[in-house]
Design an enzyme around this catalytic site. Structure first.
Site, PDB file in Angstrom:
ATOM      1  N   LYS A  57       0.800  -1.224   0.000  1.00  0.00           N
ATOM      2  CA  LYS A  57       0.000   0.000   0.000  1.00  0.00           C
ATOM      3  C   LYS A  57       0.834   1.277   0.000  1.00  0.00           C
ATOM      4  O   LYS A  57       0.369   2.328  -0.460  1.00  0.00           O
ATOM      5  CB  LYS A  57      -0.940   0.005   1.206  1.00  0.00           C
ATOM      6  N   SER A  82      -8.747  -0.318   6.783  1.00  0.00           N
ATOM      7  CA  SER A  82      -8.739  -1.263   7.894  1.00  0.00           C
ATOM      8  C   SER A  82      -7.347  -1.418   8.488  1.00  0.00           C
ATOM      9  O   SER A  82      -7.193  -2.025   9.541  1.00  0.00           O
ATOM     10  CB  SER A  82      -9.246  -2.633   7.429  1.00  0.00           C
ATOM     11  N   GLU A 208      -9.701 -14.165  -3.571  1.00  0.00           N
ATOM     12  CA  GLU A 208     -10.522 -13.554  -2.529  1.00  0.00           C
ATOM     13  C   GLU A 208     -10.857 -14.589  -1.461  1.00  0.00           C
ATOM     14  O   GLU A 208     -10.880 -15.790  -1.741  1.00  0.00           O
ATOM     15  CB  GLU A 208     -11.847 -13.049  -3.106  1.00  0.00           C
ATOM     16  N   GLY A 212     -15.971 -13.153   1.163  1.00  0.00           N
ATOM     17  CA  GLY A 212     -16.019 -11.843   0.509  1.00  0.00           C
ATOM     18  C   GLY A 212     -15.725 -11.959  -0.971  1.00  0.00           C
ATOM     19  O   GLY A 212     -14.723 -11.440  -1.462  1.00  0.00           O
ATOM     20  N   ASP A 214     -16.980 -10.624  -3.640  1.00  0.00           N
ATOM     21  CA  ASP A 214     -17.665  -9.585  -4.408  1.00  0.00           C
ATOM     22  C   ASP A 214     -17.084  -9.392  -5.799  1.00  0.00           C
ATOM     23  O   ASP A 214     -17.821  -9.184  -6.769  1.00  0.00           O
ATOM     24  CB  ASP A 214     -17.656  -8.256  -3.653  1.00  0.00           C
ATOM     25  N   SER A 308       1.177  -9.715  -0.506  1.00  0.00           N
ATOM     26  CA  SER A 308       0.869  -8.286  -0.406  1.00  0.00           C
ATOM     27  C   SER A 308       1.272  -7.619   0.899  1.00  0.00           C
ATOM     28  O   SER A 308       1.479  -6.405   0.921  1.00  0.00           O
ATOM     29  CB  SER A 308      -0.618  -8.050  -0.646  1.00  0.00           C
TER      30      SER A 308
END
Length: 328
Positions: A57, A82, A208, A212, A214, A308
């Protein structure tokens, strides 16, 4: 690299890489003969758990924040996250000499919240199951004159995240497949932008948590689909719908989404610790879980995996992974 009509181009990623040079870490690529033998492929792990602030990030946060005007920087930055984007924005703000206000869920891992505060950010909490973090951050920004740096819905954020994949290709050359975790979709959008430009035949897969799914549902439906806010150990992927901008990229460039359950994630975290000697947080372990569980299916010869992040405290890691020998 060629450009496209996409909101994020390969040249954008290359420009972000130049901006991040000497600021972000060029993270290592790990190999393991044990892992290769288990999954039947040559696996190259891009270890963003060694990135500044502990996750990929920081790439997108700094690439975005560093482009703000002096006036914007003087007023400060706002973000919602989060944990990993929260830490990344807080660190980017400190590097750039400005302040950050971060909207974080009440149930965010304490270690991530403490690390965000340690970088100097002000933290505002909310209930992720009943309140809208985007609205809260927007109201704070309007009240205080702050600039919002979103976790994935911004071209500069996506381009910054894509530099992880760019570095991977620069180091190991052509790959047959690239696998990355999917939350809001920024990492895989930036990664796929680079991957498909450099190697058009490459397969790009996202992973995923089952709770979750989505993005998987959205890709199958051809439109953004919302699910209830998932309850999963993969807190960085506990989102209810893909980003609008990220989905516009991923629906063109991502070849598929695999799902893993929490037990498979725990197993991957333990494998990474016991066999690879690295600490990986649940969200960062989902691609490895897809490989080890066989959910990613038969693999091509050379596979790249973006690990990640590694932001997890010792107590939670032990709670998730402790007990017994690895059954392999």
């Amino acid at each position: 690299m060629t450009t496209t009509s996409s909101p994020v181009t390969p040249d954008d990623v290359r420009d972000a890489a130049a901006r991040l040079a000497g600021i972000a870490h060029r993270t290592p690529v790990l190999r393991s003969r044990t892992l290769d033998a288990l999954v039947g492929a040559e696996v190259h792990l891009k270890c963003e758990n060694f990135q500044r602030a502990g996750a990929f990030k920081f790439r997108g946060a700094y690439n975005t924040a560093s482009r703000l005007t002096p006036e914007q920087l003087a007023r400060g930055i706002a973000a919602y996250s989060s944990g990993n984007h929260a830490q990344a924005v807080a660190l980017a703000a400190r590097e750039l000499g400005t302040t950050a206000v971060i909207v974080m869920p009440e149930d965010a891992p304490p270690s991530k919240r403490e690390a965000t505060a340690a970088y100097g950010a002000e933290i505002v909490t909310y209930d992720r199951y009943t309140e809208d973090r985007v609205a809260i951050a927007g109201a704070l920004a309007a009240e205080r004159g702050l600039t919002v740096v979103p976790p994935y819905e911004h071209p500069h954020v996506i381009a910054g995240q894509g530099t992880a994949a760019l570095e991977l290709f620069e180091e190991v050359g052509e790959l047959d497949a690239l696998i990355a975790p999917v939350g809001g979709g920024g990492l895989i959008a930036g990664s796929a932008t680079v991957a498909k430009a450099l190697h058009p035949g490459i397969q790009v897969l996202g992973v995923e948590p089952e709770a979750g799914d989505d993005t998987k549902r959205s890709l199958e439906a051809g439109r953004r689909v919302a699910v209830p806010v998932p309850r999963t150990i993969a807190d960085g992927q506990a989102l209810h719908t893909p980003g609008e901008l990220t989905f516009s990229i991923n629906r063109r460039l991502v070849d598929g989404i695999e799902l893993v359950d929490d037990d498979e994630i725990r197993g991957a975290m333990r494998f990474a610790f016991e066999r690879l000697k690295i600490v990986v947080e649940p969200s960062g372990a989902t691609p490895l879980a897809a490989l080890l569980s066989g959910r990613a299916g038969p693999l091509p010869r050379r596979v790249g995996v973006i690990v990640s992040g590694g932001n997890i405290d010792a107590a939670r890691f032990a709670g998730l992974c402790g007990g017994g020998d690895l059954d392999r």
